[in-house]
Design a protein around this motif. Structure first.
Motif, short mmCIF file in Angstrom:
data_model
loop_
_atom_site.label_atom_id
_atom_site.label_comp_id
_atom_site.label_asym_id
_atom_site.label_seq_id
_atom_site.Cartn_x
_atom_site.Cartn_y
_atom_site.Cartn_z
N THR A 169 0.90 -1.03 -0.05
CA THR A 169 0.04 -0.03 -0.07
C THR A 169 0.94 1.24 -0.01
O THR A 169 1.87 1.33 0.89
N THR B 115 -2.30 11.94 -0.68
CA THR B 115 -3.13 10.90 -1.31
C THR B 115 -3.74 10.16 -0.31
O THR B 115 -3.09 9.80 0.72
N GLU B 116 -4.66 9.42 -0.43
CA GLU B 116 -5.23 8.31 0.51
C GLU B 116 -4.26 7.01 0.28
O GLU B 116 -3.60 7.09 -0.82
N PRO B 117 -4.20 5.92 1.20
CA PRO B 117 -3.32 5.09 0.72
C PRO B 117 -4.03 3.89 0.17
O PRO B 117 -4.77 3.08 0.64
N ASN C 139 4.79 7.03 1.23
CA ASN C 139 4.43 6.16 2.18
C ASN C 139 4.21 4.81 1.88
O ASN C 139 3.42 4.57 0.95
N SER D 111 3.54 0.60 2.89
CA SER D 111 3.70 -0.47 3.80
C SER D 111 3.45 -1.82 3.30
O SER D 111 2.89 -1.70 1.95
N LYS E 166 3.93 1.62 8.34
CA LYS E 166 4.38 2.22 7.06
C LYS E 166 5.92 2.89 7.29
O LYS E 166 6.20 3.37 8.35
P1 ADP Z 1 1.11 10.43 9.51
O1 ADP Z 1 0.30 10.89 10.34
O2 ADP Z 1 1.89 9.37 9.89
O3 ADP Z 1 1.64 11.68 8.77
P2 ADP Z 1 -1.22 10.36 7.65
O4 ADP Z 1 -2.36 9.42 8.00
O5 ADP Z 1 -1.00 11.65 7.60
O6 ADP Z 1 0.04 9.81 8.45
O7 ADP Z 1 -0.65 9.87 6.36
C1 ADP Z 1 0.36 10.27 5.44
C2 ADP Z 1 0.55 9.50 4.16
O8 ADP Z 1 0.68 8.12 4.42
C3 ADP Z 1 -0.67 9.64 3.28
O9 ADP Z 1 -0.28 9.89 2.08
C4 ADP Z 1 -1.44 8.41 3.64
O10 ADP Z 1 -2.17 7.99 2.36
C5 ADP Z 1 -0.24 7.42 3.73
N1 ADP Z 1 -0.47 6.40 4.42
C6 ADP Z 1 -1.29 6.30 5.76
N2 ADP Z 1 -1.06 4.92 6.11
C7 ADP Z 1 -0.53 4.00 5.46
C8 ADP Z 1 -0.34 2.90 5.13
N3 ADP Z 1 -0.31 1.88 6.16
N4 ADP Z 1 0.52 2.39 4.20
C9 ADP Z 1 1.15 3.37 3.23
N5 ADP Z 1 0.85 4.67 3.17
C10 ADP Z 1 0.09 5.15 4.36
#
Ligand code: ADP
Ligand code: MG
Length: 472
Positions: free
Chosen positions: A7, A152-154, A193, A195, A205
């Motif tokens: 992801t 972006t969304e994950p 990011n 994972s 992640k």
């Molecule tokens: P953080 O608080 O750690 O900065 P966020 O929720 O703000 O995390 O998300 C930051 C970025 O990480 C976003 O682009 C989101 O899509 C991505 N993201 C969140 N969770 C995951 C995951 N499990 N795997 C990959 N990307 C993720």
């Protein structure tokens, strides 16, 4: 065997190309090379100074929001993101936290979480070029430059689609005219990011920074997917951390354990007004919509529908808007030359321009269009057209004149060609009898002779037809 799902979520920053900085009237100039030239007490972070919102920067982000079909927040405000680092002497960065300008939206079928506005930091130049430097120099030219952040969304699942997303965003920013978004220049910066998980919930992640090309984005994501998968296969844990990308080694490396958002102690910046977008005339969404020209997705559809161009051809036109515009001028009013114009512009003409190091077209659309019609009307051969095109690079004049001057007009005079054909037939008895016995290649040879005798000025189709007639 377990199956692992990767992801990816992206966080992308882009410097907006406004005239002045985000909260002061220092010049915003990415090309300034003399350090600390475009600075003032505000962007250097002197105490007691007051920031003023750059409306053009807000308008730019609103345009992005419109283009991606996101929700434009009616209420928005700026927050202080508090942390210490020498590139941010105020001790905080002005950003947006709870109320970003844009929520939602979509690019390449990938859901966008938010788009917000913040200020860029100063640049640190480490003297020895590594992390064990003895001293660092601070350049404030970039400090306070308006920076858009898109998250972006994950929901991305491959290195390729992560790269494609970033490419499409770059195109969009360029089409909107809000950022040059050159990754090599740091005008667009991608953090990925990543994972990996073998269950239905997300895995831990990592966040990879300093990716300064699309290729680096793809390679780093692929590397992390592999690294994390191996860890999981060996029953080891993935650490939640920030990693850097070493382009030479093609590896990510651990930089630091990631801080949580509560470490930043975000709070609304008391020095800045809160904004009610609908009440500010400069931010009127309907007016902004009218300022947005045709965007890549609409243009792709139109080029497919109106010109029947292939996906590959369309992408070249999308990447080179000037050339696309030129093509449209060339074929305006003459649908018969569309296919020819696509071929000649994308292969021959682009090749010639590149060879001569030119970035803009040198042949008028009218003359190019005429050249295409001459091919279409069999007035010149395709070989002749290529020669004329090369000559037109030096002299942008009527291709008909060039063709005449250089003896490149096709001979379509039946009487004259008939004589040539008869002569060739008598001089090539053996080939002629082979052809009569059914050897098709012999006809090609005879046509070749005809082209040779006429120095390429005969129309090969006509030769073929007339040879056939004479030999049956
Ligand atoms: P953080 O608080 O750690 O900065 P966020 O929720 O703000 O995390 O998300 C930051 C970025 O990480 C976003 O682009 C989101 O899509 C991505 N993201 C969140 N969770 C995951 C995951 N499990 N795997 C990959 N990307 C993720
Ligand atoms: Mg975050």
């Amino acid at each position: 065997m377990k199956t692992y799902t990767a992801t990816i979520g992206l966080e992308i920053h882009a410097e907006l190309k406004t005239k002045t900085k985000m909260f002061c009237d220092s010049k915003n100039d990415a090309d300034e090379i003399k350090p600390n030239t475009n600075i003032c007490p505000v962007c250097v972070g002197h105490p007691g100074t007051l920031p003023v919102i750059n409306k053009e920067a807000v308008r730019s982000v609103l345009k992005v929001g419109i283009a991606i079909g996101g929700e434009i927040s009616d209420f928005t405000e700026f927050d202080r993101k508090n942390y210490f680092y020498p590139d941010i002497p105020k001790g905080y960065q002005i950003s947006q936290y709870k109320y970003p300008l844009i929520k939602g939206g979509i690019i390449n079928d990938i859901k966008i979480t938010r788009v917000h506005l913040e200020e860029d930091t100063a640049t640190l130049n480490h003297e020895s070029g590594n992390m064990n430097h003895e001293s660092s120099l601070v350049d404030f030219n970039r400090a306070g430059v308006p920076l858009m952040e898109l998250v972006t969304e994950p929901v991305i699942h491959s290195a390729k689609s992560a790269g494609d997303f970033a490419r499409e965003l770059q195109l969009l920013l360029r089409y909107l005219g809000v950022s040059d978004a050159n990754m090599e220049k740091g005008e667009m910066r991608v953090e990925a990011n990543i994972s990996v998980s073998d269950t239905s919930s997300f895995g831990t992640k990592t966040e990879v920074k300093n990716l300064n090309s699309f290729k680096a984005v793809e390679k780093a994501v692929a590397y992390e997917i592999e690294r994390q998968t191996k860890l999981l296969e060996n029953n080891e844990k993935v650490l939640q951390e920030t990693r850097g990308w070493n382009d030479v080694k093609g590896e990510t490396y651990s930089q630091r354990i990631k801080e949580d958002s509560h470490d930043y102690r975000y709070f609304p910046d008391p020095d800045l007004p809160k904004l009610k977008i609908s009440e500010i005339p400069e931010f009127a969404v309907e007016a902004l919509k009218k300022e947005i020209g045709e965007l890549p997705s609409a243009k792709r559809e139109r080029f497919k529908k109106d010109f029947g161009a292939t996906d590959k051809e369309i992408e070249v036109f999308i990447e080179l808007p000037e050339i696309a515009k030129y093509f449209e001028e060339v074929v305006k009013g003459d649908s018969k030359i569309i296919k020819l114009a696509i071929n000649y512009i994308l292969s021959d003409y682009l090749g010639l321009l590149k060879k001569e190091g030119k970035t803009t077209t040198t042949i008028s659309a009218d003359n190019f269009s005429k050249l295409m019609s001459m091919i279409n009307d069999n007035k010149i051969s395709s070989r002749g057209a290529k020669d004329i095109l090369a000559l037109m690079m030096n002299e942008n004049i009527d291709p008909e004149i060039i063709a005449e001057k250089n003896g490149l007009l096709q001979k379509n005079d039946e009487g004259e060609i008939k004589k040539i054909i008869e002569k060739i037939i008598t001089e090539n008895e053996k080939v002629v009898s082979d052809y009569k016995k059914g050897k098709e290649a012999s006809l090609q040879f005879l046509i070749g002779q005809g082209m040779k005798v006429t120095k390429g000025s005969a129309n090969p189709e006509m030769l073929k037809k007339m040879f056939k007639e004479s030999l049956t």
